[in-house]
Scaffold this active site. Structure first.
Site, PDB file in Angstrom:
ATOM      1  N   ASP A 182       0.824  -1.219   0.000  1.00 20.85           N
ATOM      2  CA  ASP A 182       0.000   0.000   0.000  1.00 20.85           C
ATOM      3  C   ASP A 182       0.853   1.262   0.000  1.00 20.85           C
ATOM      4  OD1 ASP A 182       0.798  -0.892   2.606  1.00 20.85           O
ATOM      5  OD2 ASP A 182      -0.509   0.621   3.492  1.00 20.85           O
ATOM      6  N   LYS A 223      -6.114  -0.576   7.010  1.00 16.37           N
ATOM      7  CA  LYS A 223      -4.927  -0.264   7.824  1.00 16.37           C
ATOM      8  C   LYS A 223      -4.845   1.223   8.102  1.00 16.37           C
ATOM      9  CE  LYS A 223      -0.465   0.879   6.606  1.00 16.37           C
ATOM     10  NZ  LYS A 223       0.810   0.719   5.856  1.00 16.37           N
ATOM     11  N   GLU A 240      -2.224   0.054  13.724  1.00 18.86           N
ATOM     12  CA  GLU A 240      -0.759   0.050  13.604  1.00 18.86           C
ATOM     13  C   GLU A 240      -0.150   1.229  14.363  1.00 18.86           C
ATOM     14  OE1 GLU A 240       0.753   0.375   9.581  1.00 18.86           O
ATOM     15  OE2 GLU A 240       2.814   0.086  10.235  1.00 18.86           O
ATOM     16  N   GLU A 294       3.049   2.360  15.110  1.00 18.53           N
ATOM     17  CA  GLU A 294       4.463   2.068  14.840  1.00 18.53           C
ATOM     18  C   GLU A 294       5.377   2.966  15.657  1.00 18.53           C
ATOM     19  OE1 GLU A 294       5.831   2.140  10.741  1.00 18.53           O
ATOM     20  OE2 GLU A 294       7.919   1.836  11.370  1.00 18.53           O
ATOM     21  N   LYS A 348      -0.927  -4.372  14.368  1.00 21.74           N
ATOM     22  CA  LYS A 348       0.313  -4.365  13.576  1.00 21.74           C
ATOM     23  C   LYS A 348       1.357  -3.526  14.308  1.00 21.74           C
ATOM     24  CE  LYS A 348       2.088  -3.195   8.984  1.00 21.74           C
ATOM     25  NZ  LYS A 348       1.824  -3.367   7.546  1.00 21.74           N
ATOM     26  N   SER A 372       3.134  -8.594   8.416  1.00 21.96           N
ATOM     27  CA  SER A 372       2.464  -7.702   7.465  1.00 21.96           C
ATOM     28  C   SER A 372       3.572  -6.811   6.925  1.00 21.96           C
ATOM     29  CB  SER A 372       1.379  -6.889   8.168  1.00 21.96           C
ATOM     30  OG  SER A 372       0.821  -5.955   7.265  1.00 21.96           O
ATOM     31  N   TYR A 386       5.200   6.695   5.150  1.00 21.47           N
ATOM     32  CA  TYR A 386       4.753   5.630   4.262  1.00 21.47           C
ATOM     33  C   TYR A 386       3.909   6.185   3.149  1.00 21.47           C
ATOM     34  CZ  TYR A 386       3.822   0.778   3.144  1.00 21.47           C
ATOM     35  OH  TYR A 386       3.788  -0.450   2.549  1.00 21.47           O
TER      36      TYR A 386
END
Ligand code: 13P
Length: 360
Positions: A31, A143, A186, A188, A228, A298, A360
């Site tokens: 993605d 996500k 997620e 992170e 995630k 993932s 991202y």
């Protein structure tokens, strides 16, 4: 607060989450936003056009047998509605392999005012409408990526940044579930920094504890959601490196302290680890079974780096690139089962994929 979802909706979500987090399977994160895929294409000197993006994603999704190891693929919005050069929808290619299409729904990061460049994730406005369109286009999971940094000297991550991330992830998760999409949450924590593994463990524990309290407050159905997270590792600039057993120990200890068993699966991001490290570390965690959740992958960079290199934008390289992708997917599938023996000397797979302050 309990969920207000109707029983049949809740069951549909729980079934999908379980299918994604099933033994020996994980997620291909494909993605990359248009800006991020440009960085990947720049490395292999491929122009970032719509046609080239379609050609590349077509290559990934037409890899025969990918569905033996991959249960879900996360797509950027363009890809969800995209067709290959032959006119076949990307979602159809995935269905042919039994892979469930998912969709990145966040709209990237902004700085939280009044902080030292800590980040909040955008994308809640209009999200319900978008989720229902994505469901109609075939997506069954979503996500949302929140990003936190560790910088102890400057008090990062601040409680404000942690609470902001947890609140947005919970709101996103409820909106997804109301529209039939399984949310992957997620949070992170970037590996930038020189902190040791115990600092990362402490911060990850605080972040996950805050997140699951918040998801409970918002009434997120845990059986119909996936987590995630980052693995617990030292910062990339920490002089003290740690082996896979130590990374597995701290990561699993952190999850046991914070993640309810009702959640069916934890699907790690690779976060700049090399392809081989990401597989070996996942394997070490699964060698510690039993766990109450499926521990799987993932991965974005750690599934695609060698494949992109092998492809280099050339039609004649497609079958070699598919082979490399399938090999990484199989390695991670074995790692999910705790049976990965290591690929040893393959140089490309051992290259660090770390990028500073990763967007991202
Ligand atoms: P990496 O595995 O490259 O960290 O990316 C996964 C992802 O989806 C980040 O949001």
């Amino acid at each position: 607060m309990a969920t207000f979802l109707k029983a049949d909706k809740a069951k549909e979500l729980a079934d999908i989450a379980k299918r994604i987090a099933s033994p020996g399977k994980g997620i291909l994160a494909a993605d990359e936003s248009t800006g991020t895929i440009k960085k990947r294409f720049d490395n292999i000197k491929v122009e970032n056009t719509e046609a080239n993006r379609a050609a590349y994603r077509n290559l990934l999704f037409q890899t025969t047998d990918l569905g033996r190891y991959i249960s879900g693929a996360i797509l950027f919005e363009e890809t969800l509605f995209q067709r290959n050069a032959q006119g076949t929808a990307m979602t159809e290619l995935l269905h042919a392999e039994g892979i469930i299409p998912g969709i990145k729904v966040d709209k990237g990061l902004v700085t939280i005012g009044g902080t030292d460049d800590e980040k909040a994730t955008q994308g809640l406005d209009g999200l319900a409408q978008r989720c229902s369109e994505y469901y109609n286009a075939g997506a069954r999971f979503a996500k949302w990526r929140a990003v936190l940094s560790i910088d102890q000297a400057n008090g990062k991550p601040s409680m404000l940044a942690i609470n902001t991330a947890a609140d947005a992830l919970s709101k996103y998760a409820v909106i997804c579930q109301e529209n039939g999409l399984v949310p992957i949450v997620e949070p992170e924590i970037l590996s930038d920094g020189s902190h040791g593994i115990e600092v990362c463990a402490r911060v990850t524990e605080k972040v996950l504890a805050t997140l699951f309290k918040s998801m409970s407050d918002h009434g997120v159905l845990l059986e119909g959601a996936l987590l995630k997270p980052n693995m617990v590792t030292p910062g990339v600039d920490c002089p003290q490196k740690e082996d896979a057993a130590t990374i597995a120990f701290f990561t699993v200890r952190t999850l046991r302290r914070t993640v309810p068993p009702a959640l069916p699966g934890v699907v790690f991001l690779s976060g700049g680890q090399s392809e081989e490290e990401a597989s070996v570390n996942l394997n070490a965690m699964n060698a510690m079974q039993p766990h109450p959740w499926i521990l799987s992958f993932s991965y974005g960079r750690a599934l695609q780096a060698s494949c992109l290199k092998a492809w280099a934008g050339k039609t004649e390289n497609e079958s070699a690139a598919k082979k490399v992708l399938l090999a990484r997917a199989e390695a991670n599938s074995m790692a999910q089962l705790g049976k990965y023996l290591g690929g040893g000397s393959d140089l490309a797979a051992s290259v660090s994929l770390f990028e500073r302050k990763y967007v991202y």
